[in-house]
Design an enzyme around this catalytic site. Structure first.
Site, PDB file in Angstrom:
ATOM      1  N   THR A   1       0.822  -1.212   0.000  1.00 53.47           N
ATOM      2  CA  THR A   1       0.000   0.000   0.000  1.00 53.47           C
ATOM      3  C   THR A   1       0.854   1.258   0.000  1.00 53.47           C
ATOM      4  O   THR A   1       0.468   2.274  -0.580  1.00 53.47           O
ATOM      5  CB  THR A   1      -0.941  -0.018   1.230  1.00 53.47           C
TER       6      THR A   1
ATOM      7  N   THR B   1       1.837  -4.525   4.161  1.00 58.11           N
ATOM      8  CA  THR B   1       1.794  -4.820   5.597  1.00 58.11           C
ATOM      9  C   THR B   1       1.351  -6.257   5.894  1.00 58.11           C
ATOM     10  O   THR B   1       1.697  -6.798   6.943  1.00 58.11           O
ATOM     11  CB  THR B   1       0.846  -3.851   6.329  1.00 58.11           C
ATOM     12  N   ASP B   2       0.590  -6.867   4.972  1.00 63.05           N
ATOM     13  CA  ASP B   2      -0.003  -8.175   5.294  1.00 63.05           C
ATOM     14  C   ASP B   2       1.036  -9.227   5.672  1.00 63.05           C
ATOM     15  O   ASP B   2       0.841  -9.991   6.624  1.00 63.05           O
ATOM     16  CB  ASP B   2      -0.811  -8.709   4.097  1.00 63.05           C
TER      17      ASP B   2
ATOM     18  N   LYS C   1       0.993  -8.294  12.677  1.00 58.84           N
ATOM     19  CA  LYS C   1      -0.091  -7.386  12.276  1.00 58.84           C
ATOM     20  C   LYS C   1      -1.356  -7.873  12.979  1.00 58.84           C
ATOM     21  O   LYS C   1      -1.828  -8.969  12.724  1.00 58.84           O
ATOM     22  CB  LYS C   1      -0.265  -7.418  10.747  1.00 58.84           C
TER      23      LYS C   1
HETATM   24  N1  GLU Z   1      -2.513  -6.736   0.867  1.00 59.08           N
HETATM   25  C1  GLU Z   1      -1.583  -5.723   0.502  1.00 59.08           C
HETATM   26  C2  GLU Z   1      -0.162  -6.035   0.969  1.00 59.08           C
HETATM   27  O1  GLU Z   1       0.082  -6.551   2.022  1.00 59.08           O
HETATM   28  C3  GLU Z   1      -1.993  -4.389   0.974  1.00 59.08           C
HETATM   29  C4  GLU Z   1      -1.922  -4.213   2.456  1.00 59.08           C
HETATM   30  C5  GLU Z   1      -0.910  -3.184   2.868  1.00 59.08           C
HETATM   31  O2  GLU Z   1       0.103  -2.958   2.244  1.00 59.08           O
HETATM   32  O3  GLU Z   1      -1.230  -2.605   3.882  1.00 59.08           O
HETATM   33  O4  GLU Z   1       0.741  -5.716   0.246  1.00 59.08           O
END
Ligand code: GLU
Length: 399
Positions: A69, A145-146, A222
């Site tokens: 993101t 973040t995932d 997370k």
């Molecule tokens: N699902 C995506 C990832 O982990 C978007 C979530 C994010 O970056 O917060 O890359």
């Protein structure tokens, strides 16, 4: 017209063949230009990216971008968020970063982190190692973040670093009013120029825009799917914090300091490993599906249990040469398989206790251990040793 209604807003730009319009609520929407009636002048779209000035007296950092993101924007054709920016774009989009350091940018990938693989972890480790060899003062990895915590654990095991290696991401993309991308990136840069000497994740610590927490790469999860303060240290206190906007970094005593480790890389991984979450009523067939795997981590119940009906299949795996490590589904505390008879039967079947390692960290570690050590006994001992702060001697009491 949008969603069957006529809406008024300010035209911002064109993207993906759609007119991007900011509504009074602050949200941007993508509208088919054919259905728009424009009044007044369209703003000029700047064609050239501003250059980021280099300042002599600032430290040098490298930003390795992988996607997520923090490198995303809304695709106005579909309304979905896509990962498209690289490290140079991030630098241009967050001018505040230029006050903290001079940067080299390394575009490694532009993927959402659910598409991360052990192969990309290895490429990432090599890219980071190159930057450390060049003598940079710290490395930042922008990442979705995932699965950021998996990657942070993988890099923790694969790299020894005298300088900070800081993972950062954002929960909300740059074109959303509540985006956390700029503050997280600036705090990550501050942490990467600090006295820290280990792999960490730096993300919002609270719901306000005032502090980021520094979490150890092997003890973080997370914990919320959308909150900006989603990341928490598990079983230990955070390594420190970064105040925003002052940029002041405070490090706790247990944080490894800059210069304590010599640079090194051990990037072999055994991918043929698995992670299995036990649940009541689980069929032994599921365990048998792991036949031939080199390593299996089980997230068992409580002190580290599975049902008695599974134990013969666990024994079968061990006898066939699979290293089986037991962890706990509980967020706090550690495995102890000497208390109940199911635990004792698991130990007799050859299961290794995984202490208080998080199951996903134990998975990454078993890949790394089996990639580097083929002797089963030594591999088992390595799984129980604390290599990068993943196993603690004493767990914190908090929940
Ligand atoms: N699902 C995506 C990832 O982990 C978007 C979530 C994010 O970056 O917060 O890359």
């Amino acid at each position: 017209m949008y969603g069957g209604k006529t809406r008024k807003g300010i035209y911002i730009t064109e993207r993906d063949g759609m007119a991007v319009v900011k509504l009074d609520s602050g949200y941007n929407i993508g509208v088919d230009p054919v259905s728009c009636a424009f009044s007044g002048h369209l703003p000029e779209i700047p064609a050239k990216k501003p250059d980021v000035p280099q300042k002599k007296d600032l430290p040098g950092l490298s930003i390795v971008s992988t996607g997520g993101t923090i490198a995303s924007r809304i695709d106005y054709r579909t309304g979905s968020v896509t990962s498209q920016f690289d490290a140079a774009d991030i630098l241009t989009a967050i001018p505040e970063l230029a006050n903290v350091a001079n940067y080299r940018t390394i575009p490694l990938a532009t993927i959402l982190s659910e598409n991360m693989t052990p192969l990309i972890w290895q490429e990432l480790a090599r890219a980071i190692c190159e930057e450390i060899k060049r003598g940079v003062d710290g490395v930042i990895i922008t990442h979705g973040t995932d699965t950021m915590a998996y990657s942070a654990a993988a890099i923790s095991f694969m790299i020894d670093s005298p300088v900070p290696i800081v993972f950062v991401g954002s929960q909300r993309s740059a074109d959303r009013p509540s985006s956390d991308n700029a503050m997280n990136a600036v705090c990550a840069a501050r942490a990467a120029t600090s006295d820290l000497g280990e792999v960490a994740i730096v993300m919002h610590a609270t719901t306000s825009d005032d502090t980021c927490a520094i979490h150890r790469g092997t003890r973080v999860r997370k914990m919320h799917s959308s909150r900006r303060d989603a990341f928490r240290s598990i079983g230990i206190d955070p390594l420190g914090s970064v105040a925003y906007p002052s940029g002041e970094v405070s490090l706790e005593e247990h944080a490894v300091r800059r210069g304590c480790r010599k640079a090194g890389i051990h990037d072999k991984l055994e991918e043929h490993c698995g992670l299995l979450q036990f649940y009541p009523g689980m069929s032994p067939d599921l365990l048998e599906a792991y036949e031939g795997c080199k390593g299996l981590v089980i997230a068992g119940t409580g002190l580290g249990h599975v049902s008695t009906t599974l134990i013969p299949s666990v024994r079968g795996l061990v006898e066939d040469g699979t290293l089986v490590v037991m962890t706990t589904q509980c967020m706090q505390g550690r495995v102890c398989d000497r208390v109940y008879d199911t635990g004792r039967d698991l130990l007799a079947a050859g299961v290794i206790e995984g202490g208080d390692m998080l199951p996903e960290v134990a998975l990454v570690k078993i890949m790394w251990v089996l990639g580097n050590e083929r002797d089963p006994e030594r591999a088992g001992s390595l799984m129980q040793a604390d290599l990068k702060g993943e196993c603690t001697r004493r767990s914190t009491h908090g929940l």
